[in-house]
Design an enzyme around this catalytic site. Sequence first.
Site, PDB file in Angstrom:
ATOM      1  N   ASP A 107      18.952 -26.439 -17.516  1.00 35.19           N
ATOM      2  CA  ASP A 107      19.629 -25.461 -16.656  1.00 35.19           C
ATOM      3  C   ASP A 107      20.194 -24.356 -17.548  1.00 35.19           C
ATOM      4  OD1 ASP A 107      20.732 -24.214 -14.492  1.00 35.19           O
ATOM      5  OD2 ASP A 107      22.307 -25.691 -14.139  1.00 35.19           O
TER       6      ASP A 107
ATOM      7  N   ASP B 179      15.611 -20.317 -13.498  1.00 39.31           N
ATOM      8  CA  ASP B 179      16.441 -20.746 -14.630  1.00 39.31           C
ATOM      9  C   ASP B 179      16.683 -22.245 -14.688  1.00 39.31           C
ATOM     10  OD1 ASP B 179      18.003 -20.669 -12.292  1.00 39.31           O
ATOM     11  OD2 ASP B 179      19.845 -20.484 -13.448  1.00 39.31           O
ATOM     12  N   GLU B 180      15.906 -23.020 -13.969  1.00 36.38           N
ATOM     13  CA  GLU B 180      16.220 -24.453 -13.869  1.00 36.38           C
ATOM     14  C   GLU B 180      14.938 -25.235 -13.611  1.00 36.38           C
ATOM     15  OE1 GLU B 180      19.128 -27.258 -11.075  1.00 36.38           O
ATOM     16  OE2 GLU B 180      18.757 -25.158 -10.552  1.00 36.38           O
TER      17      GLU B 180
END
Length: 369
Positions: free
Chosen positions: A18, A113-114
């Site tokens: 993350d 983003d994860e």
Amino acid sequence: MPDPVSDTQPMRKIIHVDMDCYYAAIEMRDDPSLQNHPIAVGGSPDRRGVIATCNYEARSYGVRSAMPSAYARRLCPGLIIVPPNFDKYRHDSKVIRDIFAQYTDLIEPLSLDEAYLDVTDCTEYKGSATYIAQAIRYQIFEKLQLTASAGVAPNKFLAKIASDWNKPNGQFVLTPDEVEGFVERLPVNKIHGVGKKTAEKFQRMGIETCKELREVDLLTLSKTFGSFGQRLYELSRGIDNRKVITHYPRKSLSVENTYDQDLVTLEECLEELPHLLQTLKRRVARSGVGAPVNKLFAKLKFNDFTATTVERTSFGINDDLFYELMEEGFYRREKSVRLLGIGVRFQASESTNFIQLPLEYSDLDDDFG
């Protein structure tokens, strides 16, 4: 009588990565003058914009993702709000994805983003998921000057919780031997899917930890929480047999717009429909979804921030039906409207992935870290 949930699960090595304040971190990297100031990425307060993400300085004032920009500015008068640049964010996301691919093909992106990674069969670093996570975080920083947090655990549920344990720029590892004690002490509000209403039920039941949740039998959980009861029974025992899925079929697609000025009448709402319809049809055509449309829906958010959604079965996109849905939704409240949205649902399949595409910022539905 056998336990209704098997506690045997494959011994996997799952990493949840993350990025830390991803959009905001990119803006601070590219403009060093923003560093050490409370900043957010999002829409303008003067145009009813919404905060996409913010840095930790802004969070200390109570600013959060999905918060109206005007309210965020009231919480933090010195807040610097930067408009999003999705070309940059997508570019860096691809670099990050390429780093993941050096270690495994089993990558489940949750947003720009994860992601989850299954590194069970990875031979790098002698198969150590801990060292693999450290290497990934190091490479991301070397290439992009961005920090990431990671969680390492035997399943997705625990890996996601672990990635948040040492944020920012840290990692937390849960070995199989540590799972039992960790989950027992875990607050129930850390379970993914536990929202305000579920938390209130837990409070009335006197349940604060997963250890206390385990004392409730499956039948009672099912009666109290419906289909979520089974999931609570499993997760309170650290059981999560979901695989890392590399591709989700898209189930729904929608467009929406928040207006600078409230739409006061039904006629004003209906005047906005042609533009919404044009955008929706274009995005459905570009989506490449092979499944047919089987439902249409309209969403209205009113000036008191209440919202309603109306949907109907439909074989394909029917313009007239959207007008009917909008009218029904408007008369449920008969208040001024600040947001309109329309969308389609595709024919059901095994997996669900709701994709919402706002008109102004096409990626504001991402889950920001």
